[in-house]
Design a protein around this motif. Structure first.
Motif, PDB file in Angstrom:
ATOM      1  N   CYS A 178       0.852  -1.194   0.000  1.00 43.36           N
ATOM      2  CA  CYS A 178       0.000   0.000   0.000  1.00 43.36           C
ATOM      3  C   CYS A 178       0.886   1.243   0.000  1.00 43.36           C
ATOM      4  N   PHE A 201      -0.145   4.016   1.262  1.00 41.17           N
ATOM      5  CA  PHE A 201      -0.511   4.763   2.473  1.00 41.17           C
ATOM      6  C   PHE A 201       0.029   4.054   3.709  1.00 41.17           C
ATOM      7  N   ARG A 202       0.063   4.768   4.809  1.00 34.98           N
ATOM      8  CA  ARG A 202       0.313   4.171   6.127  1.00 34.98           C
ATOM      9  C   ARG A 202      -0.658   4.828   7.106  1.00 34.98           C
ATOM     10  N   CYS A 203      -1.906   4.398   7.051  1.00 35.65           N
ATOM     11  CA  CYS A 203      -2.916   4.990   7.935  1.00 35.65           C
ATOM     12  C   CYS A 203      -2.641   4.555   9.377  1.00 35.65           C
ATOM     13  N   CYS A 227      -4.489   1.431  10.485  1.00 36.45           N
ATOM     14  CA  CYS A 227      -4.527   0.293   9.557  1.00 36.45           C
ATOM     15  C   CYS A 227      -4.318  -1.018  10.309  1.00 36.45           C
ATOM     16  N   HIS A 283       2.146  -4.827   6.066  1.00 37.84           N
ATOM     17  CA  HIS A 283       2.361  -4.479   4.652  1.00 37.84           C
ATOM     18  C   HIS A 283       3.576  -5.252   4.122  1.00 37.84           C
ATOM     19  N   GLY A 304      -4.017  -4.352   1.046  1.00 37.15           N
ATOM     20  CA  GLY A 304      -3.249  -3.284   0.420  1.00 37.15           C
ATOM     21  C   GLY A 304      -4.121  -2.372  -0.446  1.00 37.15           C
ATOM     22  N   ASN A 335      -8.011   3.403  -1.557  1.00 40.66           N
ATOM     23  CA  ASN A 335      -7.786   4.713  -0.929  1.00 40.66           C
ATOM     24  C   ASN A 335      -7.924   5.839  -1.954  1.00 40.66           C
ATOM     25  N   ARG A 365      -4.940   9.393   7.793  1.00 40.22           N
ATOM     26  CA  ARG A 365      -4.709   8.759   6.492  1.00 40.22           C
ATOM     27  C   ARG A 365      -3.652   9.548   5.723  1.00 40.22           C
TER      28      ARG A 365
HETATM   29  S1  SF4 Z   1      -6.042   1.402   5.825  1.00 40.52           S
HETATM   30 FE1  SF4 Z   1      -6.001   0.840   3.654  1.00 40.52          FE
HETATM   31  S2  SF4 Z   1      -5.126   2.640   2.657  1.00 40.52           S
HETATM   32 FE2  SF4 Z   1      -4.617   2.811   4.821  1.00 40.52          FE
HETATM   33  S3  SF4 Z   1      -2.594   1.875   5.004  1.00 40.52           S
HETATM   34 FE3  SF4 Z   1      -4.110   0.272   5.450  1.00 40.52          FE
HETATM   35  S4  SF4 Z   1      -4.419  -0.750   3.487  1.00 40.52           S
HETATM   36 FE4  SF4 Z   1      -3.443   1.215   3.053  1.00 40.52          FE
END
Ligand code: SF4
Length: 245
Positions: free
Chosen positions: A96, A98-100, A103, A115, A149, A181, A217
């Protein structure tokens, strides 16, 4: 009796678990129920009390009406799994951009994968589609979902798998879902999803206005993601106002 006595500064109450309600009761009844709960008096000793009788006639202070807990659909489970699967979800990638903060696949996750660069090959996805076909004979509306992801990292594979699934399910009403996302969406992707005769639904993660969204996010490098996501949402809506629904 499934009732919990509760005393506050304002009075005496019981929580009736069968009815899921809190009732104001007299101090006497409160004391009686407390004693029954503590095993200090016989539960039958209060049966002639008027307040107790009134509550019971209204369905309160009763024993549990449950005799058995059963799930009727369990009897049908085998047949459903054999012939009536509704949807298959393909985890195309564990990667991914992103690194929310919240997550479930973050590096802090105790119970889930994290990830990684693992991804599903098109060949595995095709086998999964064939499995789905074999086990959805009774389902006229099969659904294939793409998940990650971030599944849009594998757009070229999404195209191949979509076309394959449509061939395999020819004659049925097949539709597709993507959980995304939305930061990587391009005009080409929008065309493929909404202008090429496929039935796609996008589930877009957007937490709210910028200050709320950016709180959790963000990109893997920590940068704000809001503007990219909202621009892409507008790109969809400008080209496909009907998607506003
Ligand atoms: S919540 Fe979704 S967009 Fe955010 S880091 Fe995790 S997998 Fe990626």
């Amino acid at each position: 009796m499934l009732a919990l006595p509760i005393k506050t500064l304002l009075g005496h109450y019981i929580y009736d678990a069968n009815r899921n309600e809190i009732l104001a009761v007299s101090k006497d009844l409160f004391n009686y129920i407390s004693e029954v709960q503590a095993g200090e008096v016989c539960p039958d000793s209060y049966k002639s009390d008027q307040e107790f009788q009134l509550l019971q006639s209204c369905g309160y202070c009763c024993d549990s009406p449950l005799q058995d807990v059963a799930y009727p659909s369990i009897d049908l489970l085998k047949v459903k799994l054999e012939r009536n699967l509704r949807m298959i979800t393909l985890q195309l990638t564990q990667s991914c951009n992103f690194r929310c903060d919240y997550c479930i696949y973050s590096e802090n996750s105790l119970y889930n994968r994290t990830h990684s660069h693992n991804s599903m090959s098109v060949s595995t996805a095709k086998h999964a589609i064939e499995f789905f076909k074999m086990h959805s004979i009774d389902n006229p509306n099969p659904v294939v979902a793409f998940y990650g992801g971030e599944p849009l990292l594998r757009f070229s594979e999404i195209k191949q798998i979509t076309q394959y699934a449509e061939q395999v399910f020819e004659g049925k009403h097949i539709s597709f879902r993507i959980t995304t996302n939305c930061s990587l969406l391009s005009e080409d992707m929008v065309k493929f999803f909404f202008d090429s005769g496929h039935e796609f639904y996008l589930l877009i993660s957007l937490d709210g206005p910028q200050q709320i969204h950016d709180k959790s996010r963000h990109y893997a490098n920590g940068e704000s993601s809001y503007q990219a996501v909202i621009d892409n949402v507008h790109m969809i809506l400008d080209n496909h106002p009907e998607r506003n629904k």
